[in-house]
Scaffold this active site. Structure first.
Site, PDB file in Angstrom:
ATOM      1  N   MET A   8      40.795  36.936  34.528  1.00  0.00           N
ATOM      2  CA  MET A   8      42.064  36.862  33.803  1.00  0.00           C
ATOM      3  C   MET A   8      42.980  38.001  34.231  1.00  0.00           C
ATOM      4  O   MET A   8      43.977  38.301  33.560  1.00  0.00           O
ATOM      5  CB  MET A   8      41.824  36.911  32.289  1.00  0.00           C
ATOM      6  CG  MET A   8      40.993  35.711  31.810  1.00  0.00           C
ATOM      7  SD  MET A   8      41.208  35.312  30.075  1.00  0.00           S
ATOM      8  CE  MET A   8      40.662  36.806  29.295  1.00  0.00           C
ATOM      9  N   TYR A  38      44.322  41.915  35.468  1.00  0.00           N
ATOM     10  CA  TYR A  38      44.266  43.328  35.074  1.00  0.00           C
ATOM     11  C   TYR A  38      42.943  43.907  35.579  1.00  0.00           C
ATOM     12  O   TYR A  38      42.112  44.415  34.818  1.00  0.00           O
ATOM     13  CB  TYR A  38      44.443  43.508  33.556  1.00  0.00           C
ATOM     14  CG  TYR A  38      45.219  44.769  33.246  1.00  0.00           C
ATOM     15  CD1 TYR A  38      46.579  44.829  33.492  1.00  0.00           C
ATOM     16  CD2 TYR A  38      44.580  45.906  32.772  1.00  0.00           C
ATOM     17  CE1 TYR A  38      47.296  45.999  33.254  1.00  0.00           C
ATOM     18  CE2 TYR A  38      45.294  47.075  32.546  1.00  0.00           C
ATOM     19  CZ  TYR A  38      46.646  47.106  32.792  1.00  0.00           C
ATOM     20  OH  TYR A  38      47.348  48.254  32.566  1.00  0.00           O
ATOM     21  N   LEU A  39      42.800  43.814  36.883  1.00  0.00           N
ATOM     22  CA  LEU A  39      41.503  44.039  37.525  1.00  0.00           C
ATOM     23  C   LEU A  39      41.029  45.486  37.417  1.00  0.00           C
ATOM     24  O   LEU A  39      41.817  46.428  37.457  1.00  0.00           O
ATOM     25  CB  LEU A  39      41.590  43.635  38.999  1.00  0.00           C
ATOM     26  CG  LEU A  39      42.039  42.185  39.250  1.00  0.00           C
ATOM     27  CD1 LEU A  39      42.092  41.901  40.757  1.00  0.00           C
ATOM     28  CD2 LEU A  39      41.123  41.177  38.567  1.00  0.00           C
ATOM     29  N   HIS A  46      35.525  43.807  37.904  1.00  0.00           N
ATOM     30  CA  HIS A  46      35.969  42.681  38.736  1.00  0.00           C
ATOM     31  C   HIS A  46      35.705  42.977  40.218  1.00  0.00           C
ATOM     32  O   HIS A  46      35.267  42.114  40.972  1.00  0.00           O
ATOM     33  CB  HIS A  46      37.473  42.443  38.558  1.00  0.00           C
ATOM     34  CG  HIS A  46      37.904  42.108  37.159  1.00  0.00           C
ATOM     35  ND1 HIS A  46      38.707  42.941  36.411  1.00  0.00           N
ATOM     36  CD2 HIS A  46      37.657  41.034  36.384  1.00  0.00           C
ATOM     37  CE1 HIS A  46      38.948  42.384  35.230  1.00  0.00           C
ATOM     38  NE2 HIS A  46      38.321  41.231  35.181  1.00  0.00           N
ATOM     39  N   GLN A  71      41.145  29.482  25.680  1.00  0.00           N
ATOM     40  CA  GLN A  71      39.989  30.230  25.183  1.00  0.00           C
ATOM     41  C   GLN A  71      40.355  31.313  24.170  1.00  0.00           C
ATOM     42  O   GLN A  71      39.495  32.079  23.760  1.00  0.00           O
ATOM     43  CB  GLN A  71      39.197  30.823  26.352  1.00  0.00           C
ATOM     44  CG  GLN A  71      39.883  31.945  27.094  1.00  0.00           C
ATOM     45  CD  GLN A  71      39.143  32.293  28.380  1.00  0.00           C
ATOM     46  OE1 GLN A  71      39.097  31.506  29.312  1.00  0.00           O
ATOM     47  NE2 GLN A  71      38.553  33.478  28.421  1.00  0.00           N
ATOM     48  N   GLY A  89      30.225  38.277  35.553  1.00  0.00           N
ATOM     49  CA  GLY A  89      29.604  39.511  35.083  1.00  0.00           C
ATOM     50  C   GLY A  89      28.682  39.271  33.899  1.00  0.00           C
ATOM     51  O   GLY A  89      28.964  38.418  33.051  1.00  0.00           O
ATOM     52  N   LYS A  90      27.598  40.024  33.849  1.00  0.00           N
ATOM     53  CA  LYS A  90      26.702  39.947  32.692  1.00  0.00           C
ATOM     54  C   LYS A  90      27.319  40.600  31.461  1.00  0.00           C
ATOM     55  O   LYS A  90      26.783  40.501  30.374  1.00  0.00           O
ATOM     56  CB  LYS A  90      25.364  40.613  33.019  1.00  0.00           C
ATOM     57  CG  LYS A  90      24.531  39.812  33.996  1.00  0.00           C
ATOM     58  CD  LYS A  90      23.169  40.442  34.208  1.00  0.00           C
ATOM     59  CE  LYS A  90      22.369  39.592  35.192  1.00  0.00           C
ATOM     60  NZ  LYS A  90      21.068  40.210  35.515  1.00  0.00           N
ATOM     61  N   ASP A 150      29.879  39.618  29.975  1.00  0.00           N
ATOM     62  CA  ASP A 150      30.129  38.471  29.095  1.00  0.00           C
ATOM     63  C   ASP A 150      28.897  37.578  29.170  1.00  0.00           C
ATOM     64  O   ASP A 150      28.914  36.515  29.798  1.00  0.00           O
ATOM     65  CB  ASP A 150      31.402  37.750  29.552  1.00  0.00           C
ATOM     66  CG  ASP A 150      32.596  38.680  29.530  1.00  0.00           C
ATOM     67  OD1 ASP A 150      33.207  38.834  28.472  1.00  0.00           O
ATOM     68  OD2 ASP A 150      32.899  39.306  30.584  1.00  0.00           O
ATOM     69  N   MET A 171      33.253  48.464  31.346  1.00  0.00           N
ATOM     70  CA  MET A 171      34.656  48.278  31.738  1.00  0.00           C
ATOM     71  C   MET A 171      35.175  46.948  31.215  1.00  0.00           C
ATOM     72  O   MET A 171      34.443  45.951  31.182  1.00  0.00           O
ATOM     73  CB  MET A 171      34.760  48.318  33.253  1.00  0.00           C
ATOM     74  CG  MET A 171      34.448  49.685  33.780  1.00  0.00           C
ATOM     75  SD  MET A 171      35.291  49.966  35.310  1.00  0.00           S
ATOM     76  CE  MET A 171      34.808  51.644  35.614  1.00  0.00           C
TER      77      MET A 171
END
Ligand code: AMP
Length: 280
Positions: free
Chosen positions: A30, A32-33, A37, A61, A147-148, A150, A184
């Site tokens: 989404m 705003y890296l 990311h 979402q 990523g784990k 989430d 992060m």
């Protein structure tokens, strides 16, 4: 790096690359890296010929009272990060092209979307699964990187891919943390200095739970309580939504903790909702 906004144009480009035998790696975001990311992008670079990153703040979402309107955005900054990391295609679609007026098809991963964040964010994982399947169909990746951080999202996507025979290999990548342990997140930018300090108790709590497990404790309730007690020390803690010890695949709460289980946490520090987790 090529920036493509049109879904059909990206899909045609990807199908052509696949014809040439290129292996495609995909990192959905989404925007705003941050380093989290970037770790996914680096992983994708290593394992594929072509790397595609998408930036799309998916309204589907977000709940009614959530932070869709104020979600941080900085396309130019994201673009230069992607360029620097050697991304080949940056997919940056408009809402109207992802969800035209007549849109009416949704994906729901029923059981895994219940519990944990699912209980507090109704419809969230339906929105996630729907957009990710759309993105998979547009990008046609061989490998997709999540990523784990989430953790429930990763499980939902892995289940969707199995249940619907989606020809994508879903790769789960480790959580990237700040030096003081805070996971992060683009949402960390919402935190004031004091809130940012308070947020370190989330990681401390998870570490305390893991320490207890490693010292031989197997009663999940005791582990849970230790995590909660530590997080409660955070000065600007507003609410603990959940602290659960869950099975790593079913995400069902465990009575007796085992190696491989996951402690998952969601809290509000001030008005910012933060999630984190740790494997035992
Ligand atoms: P987002 O832009 O927040 O939707 O995240 C895009 C992807 O980056 C998701 O697969 C996230 O799980 C992953 N991600 C976000 N934060 C982290 C982190 N701290 N470490 C690893 N992956 C992350």
């Amino acid at each position: 790096m090529q920036v493509i906004k049109n879904p059909k144009q990206l899909q045609d480009t990807m199908l052509e690359l696949k014809k040439q035998g290129k292996k495609i790696g995909f990192v959905p975001t989404m925007g705003y890296l941050h380093e989290g990311h970037i770790s996914l992008i680096k992983c994708a670079k290593k394992e594929n010929d072509i790397v595609v990153v998408s930036i799309f703040v998916n309204p589907l979402q977000f709940g009614k009272n959530e932070d869709l309107g104020k979600y941080p955005r900085d396309f130019e900054r994201d673009k230069s990060i992607c360029e620097k990391e050697g991304v080949d295609y940056l997919f940056y679609p408009d809402y109207k092209d992802m969800y035209p007026e007549s849109f009416q098809t949704y994906v729901e991963v029923v059981e895994l979307s219940k519990g944990l964040c699912g209980d507090y964010r109704p419809g969230h994982f339906k929105g996630v699964a729907t957009v990710v399947l759309k993105l998979f169909n547009i990008v046609c990746p061989d490998n997709a990187y999540f990523g784990k951080k989430d953790y429930q999202q990763l499980k939902v996507i892995q289940r969707m891919v199995k249940d619907l025979n989606v020809p994508v290999n879903v790769v789960g990548c480790p959580i990237v943390r700040e030096p003081d342990g805070l996971a992060m997140s683009s949402r960390n930018t919402y935190l004031s200095n004091e809130e940012r300090q308070s947020a370190t108790y989330i990681y401390k709590g998870l570490l305390e739970g893991k320490r207890l497990f490693q010292s031989g404790e197997r009663d999940s309730e005791k582990i849970r309580q230790a995590v909660i007690d530590t997080i409660k020390k955070a000065p600007l803690l507003k609410e603990i939504q959940y602290v659960e010890v869950v099975d790593k695949d079913s995400l069902k709460p465990k009575k007796v903790a085992e190696s491989g289980d996951v402690i998952a946490v969601a809290v509000y520090i001030g008005n910012t909702r933060l999630i984190d987790n740790m494997e035992l």
